[in-house]
Design a protein around this motif. Sequence first.
Motif, PDB file in Angstrom:
ATOM      1  N   ASP A 210      44.282   6.846  59.866  1.00 23.74           N
ATOM      2  CA  ASP A 210      45.498   6.447  59.161  1.00 23.74           C
ATOM      3  C   ASP A 210      45.185   6.506  57.665  1.00 23.74           C
ATOM      4  OD1 ASP A 210      47.916   5.479  58.352  1.00 23.74           O
ATOM      5  OD2 ASP A 210      47.703   3.498  59.262  1.00 23.74           O
ATOM      6  N   PRO A 211      45.114   7.707  57.102  1.00 20.89           N
ATOM      7  CA  PRO A 211      44.631   7.867  55.725  1.00 20.89           C
ATOM      8  C   PRO A 211      45.589   7.302  54.688  1.00 20.89           C
ATOM      9  CG  PRO A 211      45.495   9.942  56.542  1.00 20.89           C
ATOM     10  CD  PRO A 211      45.500   8.997  57.708  1.00 20.89           C
ATOM     11  N   ALA A 212      45.022   6.940  53.561  1.00 24.62           N
ATOM     12  CA  ALA A 212      45.813   6.387  52.457  1.00 24.62           C
ATOM     13  C   ALA A 212      46.207   7.476  51.468  1.00 24.62           C
ATOM     14  CB  ALA A 212      45.025   5.291  51.751  1.00 24.62           C
ATOM     15  N   GLY A 213      46.404   8.698  51.979  1.00 25.79           N
ATOM     16  CA  GLY A 213      46.800   9.796  51.121  1.00 25.79           C
ATOM     17  C   GLY A 213      46.611  11.130  51.814  1.00 25.79           C
ATOM     18  N   GLY A 214      46.950  12.203  51.106  1.00 33.65           N
ATOM     19  CA  GLY A 214      46.796  13.543  51.658  1.00 33.65           C
ATOM     20  C   GLY A 214      47.850  13.885  52.678  1.00 33.65           C
ATOM     21  N   TYR A 215      47.512  14.814  53.617  1.00 37.21           N
ATOM     22  CA  TYR A 215      48.474  15.203  54.652  1.00 37.21           C
ATOM     23  C   TYR A 215      47.772  15.657  55.929  1.00 37.21           C
ATOM     24  CZ  TYR A 215      47.529  19.610  52.156  1.00 37.21           C
ATOM     25  OH  TYR A 215      46.925  20.665  51.522  1.00 37.21           O
ATOM     26  N   PHE A 216      46.594  15.080  56.179  1.00 38.27           N
ATOM     27  CA  PHE A 216      45.838  15.434  57.382  1.00 38.27           C
ATOM     28  C   PHE A 216      45.498  14.203  58.217  1.00 38.27           C
ATOM     29  CE2 PHE A 216      44.366  18.855  54.406  1.00 38.27           C
ATOM     30  CZ  PHE A 216      44.992  19.909  55.051  1.00 38.27           C
ATOM     31  N   LEU A 217      45.508  14.398  59.532  1.00 43.77           N
ATOM     32  CA  LEU A 217      45.009  13.396  60.476  1.00 43.77           C
ATOM     33  C   LEU A 217      43.778  13.969  61.165  1.00 43.77           C
ATOM     34  CD1 LEU A 217      48.321  12.144  62.173  1.00 43.77           C
ATOM     35  CD2 LEU A 217      47.072  11.088  60.271  1.00 43.77           C
TER      36      LEU A 217
ATOM     37  N   LYS B 250      58.489  11.508  44.996  1.00 42.47           N
ATOM     38  CA  LYS B 250      59.214  11.910  46.205  1.00 42.47           C
ATOM     39  C   LYS B 250      58.262  12.510  47.236  1.00 42.47           C
ATOM     40  CE  LYS B 250      63.501  12.905  43.690  1.00 42.47           C
ATOM     41  NZ  LYS B 250      64.437  13.984  43.248  1.00 42.47           N
ATOM     42  N   LEU B 251      57.330  13.321  46.771  1.00 46.55           N
ATOM     43  CA  LEU B 251      56.371  13.974  47.665  1.00 46.55           C
ATOM     44  C   LEU B 251      55.521  12.928  48.387  1.00 46.55           C
ATOM     45  CD1 LEU B 251      54.904  16.496  48.756  1.00 46.55           C
ATOM     46  CD2 LEU B 251      53.498  16.460  46.676  1.00 46.55           C
ATOM     47  N   ARG B 252      54.993  11.967  47.657  1.00 45.03           N
ATOM     48  CA  ARG B 252      54.151  10.935  48.270  1.00 45.03           C
ATOM     49  C   ARG B 252      54.938  10.116  49.279  1.00 45.03           C
ATOM     50  NH1 ARG B 252      51.693  10.704  42.883  1.00 45.03           N
ATOM     51  NH2 ARG B 252      53.186   9.117  42.237  1.00 45.03           N
ATOM     52  N   SER B 253      56.180   9.773  48.939  1.00 46.18           N
ATOM     53  CA  SER B 253      57.013   8.987  49.844  1.00 46.18           C
ATOM     54  C   SER B 253      57.296   9.758  51.133  1.00 46.18           C
ATOM     55  CB  SER B 253      58.329   8.611  49.154  1.00 46.18           C
ATOM     56  OG  SER B 253      59.185   7.922  50.031  1.00 46.18           O
ATOM     57  N   THR B 254      57.606  11.040  51.004  1.00 51.25           N
ATOM     58  CA  THR B 254      57.896  11.867  52.180  1.00 51.25           C
ATOM     59  C   THR B 254      56.664  12.022  53.053  1.00 51.25           C
ATOM     60  OG1 THR B 254      59.597  13.100  50.970  1.00 51.25           O
ATOM     61  CG2 THR B 254      58.708  14.119  52.951  1.00 51.25           C
ATOM     62  N   LEU B 255      55.529  12.288  52.432  1.00 50.37           N
ATOM     63  CA  LEU B 255      54.295  12.452  53.200  1.00 50.37           C
ATOM     64  C   LEU B 255      53.925  11.169  53.943  1.00 50.37           C
ATOM     65  CD1 LEU B 255      52.048  14.546  50.768  1.00 50.37           C
ATOM     66  CD2 LEU B 255      53.143  15.318  52.881  1.00 50.37           C
ATOM     67  N   GLN B 256      54.128  10.046  53.308  1.00 49.23           N
ATOM     68  CA  GLN B 256      53.798   8.780  53.968  1.00 49.23           C
ATOM     69  C   GLN B 256      54.690   8.560  55.187  1.00 49.23           C
ATOM     70  OE1 GLN B 256      53.718   5.469  51.263  1.00 49.23           O
ATOM     71  NE2 GLN B 256      52.393   4.262  52.604  1.00 49.23           N
ATOM     72  N   ASP B 257      55.976   8.886  55.056  1.00 47.81           N
ATOM     73  CA  ASP B 257      56.900   8.750  56.196  1.00 47.81           C
ATOM     74  C   ASP B 257      56.509   9.707  57.321  1.00 47.81           C
ATOM     75  OD1 ASP B 257      58.332   6.829  54.840  1.00 47.81           O
ATOM     76  OD2 ASP B 257      59.910   8.211  54.165  1.00 47.81           O
ATOM     77  N   ARG B 258      56.141  10.929  56.970  1.00 50.63           N
ATOM     78  CA  ARG B 258      55.800  11.916  58.002  1.00 50.63           C
ATOM     79  C   ARG B 258      54.461  11.596  58.663  1.00 50.63           C
ATOM     80  NH1 ARG B 258      58.227  17.676  55.545  1.00 50.63           N
ATOM     81  NH2 ARG B 258      60.391  16.894  55.462  1.00 50.63           N
ATOM     82  N   LYS B 259      53.567  10.998  57.916  1.00 50.30           N
ATOM     83  CA  LYS B 259      52.321  10.538  58.524  1.00 50.30           C
ATOM     84  C   LYS B 259      52.618   9.499  59.602  1.00 50.30           C
ATOM     85  CE  LYS B 259      50.032   7.145  56.882  1.00 50.30           C
ATOM     86  NZ  LYS B 259      49.199   6.194  56.097  1.00 50.30           N
ATOM     87  N   SER B 260      53.447   8.533  59.274  1.00 47.83           N
ATOM     88  CA  SER B 260      53.780   7.488  60.240  1.00 47.83           C
ATOM     89  C   SER B 260      54.438   8.076  61.482  1.00 47.83           C
ATOM     90  CB  SER B 260      54.709   6.452  59.593  1.00 47.83           C
ATOM     91  OG  SER B 260      54.073   5.811  58.502  1.00 47.83           O
ATOM     92  N   ALA B 261      55.322   9.071  61.273  1.00 47.10           N
ATOM     93  CA  ALA B 261      56.022   9.683  62.400  1.00 47.10           C
ATOM     94  C   ALA B 261      55.047  10.421  63.320  1.00 47.10           C
ATOM     95  CB  ALA B 261      57.094  10.637  61.888  1.00 47.10           C
ATOM     96  N   MET B 262      54.076  11.135  62.762  1.00 50.56           N
ATOM     97  CA  MET B 262      53.132  11.862  63.605  1.00 50.56           C
ATOM     98  C   MET B 262      52.192  10.907  64.315  1.00 50.56           C
ATOM     99  SD  MET B 262      50.509  15.060  62.843  1.00 50.56           S
ATOM    100  CE  MET B 262      51.749  16.359  62.995  1.00 50.56           C
ATOM    101  N   ILE B 263      51.718   9.887  63.640  1.00 50.26           N
ATOM    102  CA  ILE B 263      50.834   8.916  64.295  1.00 50.26           C
ATOM    103  C   ILE B 263      51.559   8.246  65.462  1.00 50.26           C
ATOM    104  CG2 ILE B 263      49.677   6.688  64.000  1.00 50.26           C
ATOM    105  CD1 ILE B 263      48.879   7.549  61.201  1.00 50.26           C
ATOM    106  N   HIS B 264      52.830   7.925  65.258  1.00 47.60           N
ATOM    107  CA  HIS B 264      53.630   7.314  66.334  1.00 47.60           C
ATOM    108  C   HIS B 264      53.719   8.261  67.528  1.00 47.60           C
ATOM    109  CE1 HIS B 264      56.764   4.888  68.220  1.00 47.60           C
ATOM    110  NE2 HIS B 264      57.453   6.007  68.393  1.00 47.60           N
ATOM    111  N   ALA B 265      53.955   9.560  67.256  1.00 42.72           N
ATOM    112  CA  ALA B 265      54.064  10.539  68.344  1.00 42.72           C
ATOM    113  C   ALA B 265      52.724  10.715  69.054  1.00 42.72           C
ATOM    114  CB  ALA B 265      54.557  11.869  67.787  1.00 42.72           C
ATOM    115  N   ILE B 266      51.640  10.719  68.315  1.00 42.15           N
ATOM    116  CA  ILE B 266      50.317  10.856  68.925  1.00 42.15           C
ATOM    117  C   ILE B 266      50.028   9.677  69.853  1.00 42.15           C
ATOM    118  CG2 ILE B 266      47.831  10.792  68.408  1.00 42.15           C
ATOM    119  CD1 ILE B 266      48.508  12.485  65.903  1.00 42.15           C
TER     120      ILE B 266
END
Length: 479
Positions: free
Chosen positions: A392-399, A364-380
């Motif tokens: 566009d990292p393949a893991g973690g929670y930093f851009l 669940k954590l990985r799925s949520t982080l992946q969705d939130r990564k996409s949302a922030m990249i879209h906003a940026i």
Amino acid sequence: MTKYQLFSEELKEHIRQQIWRSGEKIPSVRASSQQTGYGTATVLQAYQLLESEGWLIAKPQSGYFVAPNIQALTTVPPQSTQAPVRINDLLFDVFQRTKDSDIVPFSSAFPDSSLFPQQELVRSLSSASRKMDNRSALTHLPPGNHDLRRIIAQRYVQQGLHVGPDDIVITSGGLDALNLSLQFATQPGDYVAVESTTFYGALQAIERLKLIPVEIKASADGGLDLNDLAEKLSTYPIKACWLMTNVQHPLGYTLSQARKQALVDMLRQHQVFLVEDDVYAELYFSAKKPVPAKVYDQQDQVLLCGSFSKCLSPGFRIGWVVAGKHSKAIQKQQFLSTISSSVPVQLGISHYLLHGGYDNHLRKLRSTLQDRKSAMIHAIRRYFPDSTTVTDPAGGYFLWLTFPAPFDSHAFYEQALEKRIAVAPGTLFNSRQDDLRHIRLNYSYEMNEENLIALSTLGQLAKACLSDSSNQQNDCSVK
């Protein structure tokens, strides 16, 4: 820089801070040697150097004293606002100034706490604590709780890394594991290889242990440059490397299995230890969990460090080192520092891993982080200047964001704080601190209205910063 020169610089800093004042006697050569671990000859050379430079005076039969006129030497001239900021100073400032609950925490080093199973962990901690006996504090001294080490070993075996519980030492978090490993592998004055953009904890440890960093080229798209590493290994007497092969922080890359094997083979040829920082190991977005470089280690030259802080609970501070035949030596290092990690927390996490559905939580954590990564990249991409580059990292929670030169991330950081938004300036992750074009953002938070507005504000601020830079001004404020 030699060992005695390193020690002399440390003493100068103590005098500047008025730990030792004008006219005061400093510790004897023997006492300083015992306190610092430097040899008596090294300490004596440092004292003699400071005496020749006017910092100290020697009095026969009495020892060394801080010079009476030391104020002239310790007066620091005013610095330009464009001067590099020391990592520890800037890091302390970032942490201190972003504690307020009304600040948008894009600078945070930890994921959104709402993503963790807090209630389940509390229940596990409570259940385990009730079962503690009077001897628990002794029986769980290093290397730590046997059941916890056994569970960690099981998870590695499933990846093809054949280690047993006795190969593992439980520590007080991942950073403690990394520091203990680096301290075991080096002596003051040794050279240590790190990525050119790396975790600030590595730079802090190198500074604290009086080591000399050697930067190895690394980039978000190319990863670690093994050719540059080979050249540096041939040029410098490097004793250890502190590297991240999976979900590198802050660039986000993961090395291929072939490159991990080549890395281990290269370090084996040069008899160099690898302190492998693998604290983001569980936060991958690929179909299969990437293996650590330790998998290819046949001689226990890789000290593999992991943690539950990034994927389960930052506050519990439980990490570990897979040290193999060096396990006893790591335990001895631990006795000299933290002694051991919290016994109730070890028991609580062990209980949760056995009964709490850890793997379901991770999915669940990985799925949520992946969705939130996409949302922030879209906003940026929507709000920031078109010239902004974002990973566009393949893991973690930093851009990792890069702006065209000239761009001043320190001015951007200050102006963002005025808008109650915290970002991490890129200079935290570079020992030279001469590239001001980068910032790091934590994307683990939900892209709600508040955070979307904050990103829009940062985008306007970035545009203003670039516009003002082109006009040779220092103000990045949003008009």
